[in-house]
Design an enzyme around this catalytic site. Sequence first.
Site, PDB file in Angstrom:
ATOM      1  CE1 TYR A   1      -1.623 -25.398  16.415  1.00 54.25           C
ATOM      2  CE2 TYR A   1      -0.445 -25.352  18.507  1.00 54.25           C
ATOM      3  CZ  TYR A   1      -1.627 -25.324  17.788  1.00 54.25           C
ATOM      4  OH  TYR A   1      -2.819 -25.211  18.456  1.00 54.25           O
TER       5      TYR A   1
ATOM      6  CG  ASP B   1      -5.681 -16.528  21.047  1.00 49.40           C
ATOM      7  OD1 ASP B   1      -5.445 -15.732  21.984  1.00 49.40           O
ATOM      8  OD2 ASP B   1      -5.527 -17.765  21.157  1.00 49.40           O
TER       9      ASP B   1
ATOM     10  CE  LYS C   1      -5.590 -26.875  13.445  1.00 51.91           C
ATOM     11  NZ  LYS C   1      -4.354 -27.495  12.944  1.00 51.91           N
TER      12      LYS C   1
HETATM   13  P1  13P Z   1      -5.874 -21.532  20.135  1.00 51.24           P
HETATM   14  O1  13P Z   1      -5.511 -21.641  18.685  1.00 51.24           O
HETATM   15  O2  13P Z   1      -7.308 -21.315  20.372  1.00 51.24           O
HETATM   16  O3  13P Z   1      -5.019 -20.482  20.806  1.00 51.24           O
HETATM   17  O4  13P Z   1      -5.556 -22.923  20.836  1.00 51.24           O
HETATM   18  C1  13P Z   1      -4.254 -23.389  20.754  1.00 51.24           C
HETATM   19  C2  13P Z   1      -3.992 -24.703  21.399  1.00 51.24           C
HETATM   20  O5  13P Z   1      -2.965 -25.260  21.083  1.00 51.24           O
HETATM   21  C3  13P Z   1      -4.927 -25.290  22.369  1.00 51.24           C
HETATM   22  O6  13P Z   1      -4.440 -26.514  22.881  1.00 51.24           O
HETATM   23 MG    MG Z   2      -5.017 -19.261  22.324  1.00 48.62          MG
HETATM   24 MG    MG Z   3      -8.459 -19.690  19.667  1.00 53.68          MG
END
Ligand code: 13P
Ligand code: MG
Ligand code: MG
Length: 393
Positions: free
Chosen positions: A240, A12, A243
């Site tokens: 964090y 991402d 994800k």
């Molecule tokens: P991604 O990991 O897909 O970027 O999503 C992060 C997120 O915190 C969505 O609420």
């Molecule tokens: Mg994202």
């Molecule tokens: Mg993602």
Amino acid sequence: MKKITISVIKADVGSIGGHTQPSAAMLRIARERVQGAIGNLLNDGTVTHTGDDIALIMSHRRGVGAREIHHFAWECFLAATDQARQSGLYGAGQDLLVDAPSGNVRGAGPAVAEIEFERDPRSKHRPAECFLLFAADKCGPGAYNFPLYSTFCDPMHNGGLLLNPKMHQGFTLTIIDMDHHAHDSDRVIRLNVPERVWDVACLLQNPDRFAIEAVHSRCVPDEQVASISATRLHNIAGKYTGKDDPIALVRTQGIFPAPEEVVEPWLLGHFVSGDCRGSHVMPIMPVAINTPVAGAYCLPIVSCIAFSMDSEGLFSGEMIDLFGNVAWDSVRLKVQQKADEWRRQGCIGATMASHAELAYTGIIETLQALDKEFAMRHESLIASGDGARPASS
Ligand code: 13P
Ligand code: MG
Ligand code: MG
């Protein structure tokens, strides 16, 4: 016969209006680079997205973990990041967690799934080659625990384990402890199924910590069936940062499960850790390839595309979008309804991720501050009737 490697590297590096999908310009940049590399670095390649994650799907003859391939992918993601930054997109470069990876991008942020094998049309056990690529967004690698266990360990889900004498010989599962933080080692266990299925189940029960990383055939022992990107971004970043959004490559047919046996467990819409801020437990929805995340919650999604590969490693001419099929519409509706019902419970208890997961989020600061406000209430106070009165406020 020289071996072929399928490498899928996913990241991402920015998305439009939140964590939805990469821009057309970012995808164009990645596609142009992959197209340009076919015929020299790559035998073939294609680019897709699932939610906000870009997947580079490549075949080549340089082996697993090849520095040139990983460097090429990193450069693609850097170019797409530049584009995302110029357009003011959200989370530009989100998954590129180090300045420059030392060769292999595993452990640097992008998700990696790779399998090397002999591609010989005269082979007795593998005259044709088919494979599936799963890409999941808004969840951790443990999202594959339930479906892979069902496929490789459970004849109630996969009748092929009984019907196909080659599969009846079982598989070797490599399971990784994702909480092992050392930068120079992994902690893994290899378990043969069906003999060790209950041990496998004991580990996979905790999908935040343990995930299947690889599956090998036991009837042709060197043949790898599956490769899963089982790394945790919060272990790399210490906090964090988004994800993990894992990918899984699964070879199918012949001595391996059929595609229909591999996708069957996804009918359930099982609960996974992820969703909004990576901090919830929500059901995962099978979606068509190149689907943005646009609904309420940031529901975890997963795509699944099927390819065939010729003896020169060419595969990108045509693909089948399995989860894009109308057969999955009723699952999507069910998962959305399941999510709506479940999230009515708000943040109390099981709807939010485990405290081990939340340890990487901002809730920890509040809990630490509140911890100092706790007071001990002694038995003598309770007996005197003063127990209900707070010690201080
Ligand atoms: P991604 O990991 O897909 O970027 O999503 C992060 C997120 O915190 C969505 O609420
Ligand atoms: Mg994202
Ligand atoms: Mg993602």
